[in-house]
Design an enzyme around this catalytic site. Structure first.
Site, PDB file in Angstrom:
ATOM      1  N   HIS A  15       0.851  -1.208   0.000  1.00  0.00           N
ATOM      2  CA  HIS A  15       0.000   0.000   0.000  1.00  0.00           C
ATOM      3  C   HIS A  15       0.884   1.255   0.000  1.00  0.00           C
ATOM      4  O   HIS A  15       1.348   1.703   1.051  1.00  0.00           O
ATOM      5  CB  HIS A  15      -0.905  -0.027   1.237  1.00  0.00           C
ATOM      6  CG  HIS A  15      -1.961   1.030   1.265  1.00  0.00           C
ATOM      7  ND1 HIS A  15      -3.319   0.742   1.311  1.00  0.00           N
ATOM      8  CD2 HIS A  15      -1.892   2.383   1.261  1.00  0.00           C
ATOM      9  CE1 HIS A  15      -4.020   1.860   1.345  1.00  0.00           C
ATOM     10  NE2 HIS A  15      -3.171   2.879   1.323  1.00  0.00           N
ATOM     11  N   HIS A 195      -9.873   1.297  -0.216  1.00  0.00           N
ATOM     12  CA  HIS A 195      -9.655   2.026   1.035  1.00  0.00           C
ATOM     13  C   HIS A 195     -10.979   2.070   1.802  1.00  0.00           C
ATOM     14  O   HIS A 195     -12.009   2.510   1.258  1.00  0.00           O
ATOM     15  CB  HIS A 195      -9.251   3.476   0.761  1.00  0.00           C
ATOM     16  CG  HIS A 195      -7.802   3.688   0.440  1.00  0.00           C
ATOM     17  ND1 HIS A 195      -7.187   3.127  -0.642  1.00  0.00           N
ATOM     18  CD2 HIS A 195      -6.853   4.444   1.059  1.00  0.00           C
ATOM     19  CE1 HIS A 195      -5.918   3.527  -0.672  1.00  0.00           C
ATOM     20  NE2 HIS A 195      -5.685   4.321   0.346  1.00  0.00           N
ATOM     21  N   GLU A 198     -10.708   3.781   7.499  1.00  0.00           N
ATOM     22  CA  GLU A 198      -9.676   4.726   7.936  1.00  0.00           C
ATOM     23  C   GLU A 198     -10.414   5.923   8.528  1.00  0.00           C
ATOM     24  O   GLU A 198     -10.455   6.108   9.733  1.00  0.00           O
ATOM     25  CB  GLU A 198      -8.778   5.130   6.756  1.00  0.00           C
ATOM     26  CG  GLU A 198      -7.668   6.116   7.123  1.00  0.00           C
ATOM     27  CD  GLU A 198      -7.008   6.751   5.891  1.00  0.00           C
ATOM     28  OE1 GLU A 198      -7.655   6.849   4.825  1.00  0.00           O
ATOM     29  OE2 GLU A 198      -5.846   7.200   6.021  1.00  0.00           O
ATOM     30  N   ASP A 276       1.888   3.937   3.093  1.00  0.00           N
ATOM     31  CA  ASP A 276       0.865   4.836   2.546  1.00  0.00           C
ATOM     32  C   ASP A 276       1.499   5.994   1.749  1.00  0.00           C
ATOM     33  O   ASP A 276       1.550   5.941   0.529  1.00  0.00           O
ATOM     34  CB  ASP A 276      -0.012   5.374   3.685  1.00  0.00           C
ATOM     35  CG  ASP A 276      -1.432   5.702   3.270  1.00  0.00           C
ATOM     36  OD1 ASP A 276      -1.814   5.388   2.133  1.00  0.00           O
ATOM     37  OD2 ASP A 276      -2.173   6.261   4.101  1.00  0.00           O
ATOM     38  N   ASP A 277       1.923   7.044   2.442  1.00  0.00           N
ATOM     39  CA  ASP A 277       2.513   8.232   1.802  1.00  0.00           C
ATOM     40  C   ASP A 277       3.712   8.654   2.659  1.00  0.00           C
ATOM     41  O   ASP A 277       3.633   9.635   3.425  1.00  0.00           O
ATOM     42  CB  ASP A 277       1.492   9.377   1.758  1.00  0.00           C
ATOM     43  CG  ASP A 277       0.163   8.937   1.165  1.00  0.00           C
ATOM     44  OD1 ASP A 277       0.070   8.808  -0.062  1.00  0.00           O
ATOM     45  OD2 ASP A 277      -0.778   8.673   1.949  1.00  0.00           O
TER      46      ASP A 277
HETATM   47  N1  ADE Z   1      -4.660   8.994  -0.819  1.00  0.00           N
HETATM   48  C1  ADE Z   1      -3.383   9.054  -0.404  1.00  0.00           C
HETATM   49  N2  ADE Z   1      -3.289   8.708   0.889  1.00  0.00           N
HETATM   50  C2  ADE Z   1      -4.536   8.406   1.315  1.00  0.00           C
HETATM   51  C3  ADE Z   1      -5.097   7.974   2.537  1.00  0.00           C
HETATM   52  N3  ADE Z   1      -4.358   7.786   3.625  1.00  0.00           N
HETATM   53  N4  ADE Z   1      -6.430   7.790   2.601  1.00  0.00           N
HETATM   54  C4  ADE Z   1      -7.182   7.982   1.515  1.00  0.00           C
HETATM   55  N5  ADE Z   1      -6.708   8.376   0.339  1.00  0.00           N
HETATM   56  C5  ADE Z   1      -5.398   8.592   0.237  1.00  0.00           C
HETATM   57 ZN    ZN Z   2      -3.748   4.892   1.055  1.00  0.00          ZN
END
Ligand code: ADE
Ligand code: ZN
Length: 330
Positions: A15, A195, A198, A276-277
């Protein structure tokens, strides 16, 4: 476990948003080349500056706005894979968005995908890391655009582009609005992830399972608020792409100790570990491992089991899995 030891454990990451993994220095450099002023998205230390989830999505889109050609994505992919390889990732899957790569035009999308794949092949030769792609539609862009995205994905489905999913603001719309897109992707042979759980609670995970029937859920951690759902996830074998550092950074949980990953694992849910990011959340795969070790005393054996579980849940073909399995065995 020592910092160095953690780094060297072979890892599988399922992810990772490609644009969300862009090192801030890379985005700043690209903006300078294009003489664009996006200085407002950075803090004084040069990192990304955001206040909450919704602002994070805005900053994410502003950073992405300087990526405007296949060549930009080629460079981005190499920069991202360099970071992943340095953390010990041997196999990764990354989310790609035709929304950002050619505005959902199928011809332009093919060119972007070709450039990303070329960079991935180069990284595999040079750094020994294997990457595969998952197209994601973006929930807050709406179901119409998601259909165009699904068509781009279906037209390029194959041995490299292996999956389809949905990201973005989970509080907007409903999974059933995206059922057509998921069916289109499924019919093209793509594997599915969504997704959920969250920013939405257990009901959001249930809706994604019922209306989109994905094999994997992105995050899904808020299922812990409904133990009947946790049992159902365990029984179905649904895999959660858990991103603990992202959840902590965005304020879903106070710290790693308060994160439900260990409890979900104990209850038999197939959990995996991802970033994730990563630069947005000041994390890396090595840091995720280090923090999980500190919080739950997870050791090499536990991480090895989760890496194997992650590889089993990967969307790549059997030959690729067999090759990566050897790397995990050491
Ligand atoms: N796009 C990038 N990161 C995300 C996240 N944590 N939740 C939803 N969309 C995303
Ligand atoms: Zn994500």
């Amino acid at each position: 476990m020592k910092e160095k030891g953690v780094r060297e454990l072979p890892k599988v990451e399922l992810h990772l948003h490609l644009e969300g993994a862009a090192p801030p220095a890379f985005i700043r450099g690209l903006a300078a080349e294009k003489k664009e002023d996006i200085s407002g998205i950075f803090d004084e230390q040069g990192g990304y500056a955001w206040r909450d989830f919704w602002h994070f999505l805005k900053v994410y889109e502003a950073a992405t706005s300087v990526l405007r050609s296949p060549e930009d994505y080629h460079r981005l992919t190499l920069a991202v894979l360099e970071e992943s390889a340095a953390s010990g990732v041997v196999y990764g899957e990354t989310f790609l968005s035709p929304d950002f790569c050619g505005g959902r035009d199928p011809g332009a999308w093919r060119e972007y995908l070709h450039a990303i794949r070329e960079a991935a092949d180069q990284a595999e030769r040079q750094m020994g890391i294997t990457l595969r792609g998952i197209v994601t539609c973006i929930r807050h862009f709406g179901p119409e655009k998601a259909r165009e995205t699904a068509i781009c994905a279906a037209e390029t489905a194959g041995d490299w582009l292996v999956g389809f999913g949905i990201a973005g603001d989970e509080t907007v719309g409903a999974p059933k609005d995206f059922a057509w897109s998921f069916d289109c992707a499924r019919e093209a042979g793509l594997r599915l992830t969504a997704h959920a759980g969250e920013w939405g609670g257990p009901e959001s995970v249930r809706a994604a399972l019922t209306d989109l029937n994905p094999e994997r859920i992105g995050h899904g951690v808020r299922a812990i608020e409904d133990l009947a759902l946790v049992d159902e996830l365990a029984e179905r074998g649904t895999v959660l792409e858990v991103c603990p550092g992202s959840n902590v950074s965005l304020g879903l949980y106070r710290d790693f100790r308060a994160h439900p990953i260990a409890e979900l694992d104990r209850r038999g849910v197939k959990v995996t570990i991802s970033t994730d990011d990563p630069p947005f959340f000041h994390t890396t795969m090595a840091r995720e491992y280090q923090e999980l070790h500190r919080a739950f005393d997870w050791d090499e054996g536990q991480f090895g089991r989760i890496a194997r579980q992650s590889l089993d849940a990967a969307f790549c073909d059997a030959d690729t899995k067999a090759r990566i399995a050897k790397l995990l065995e050491g």
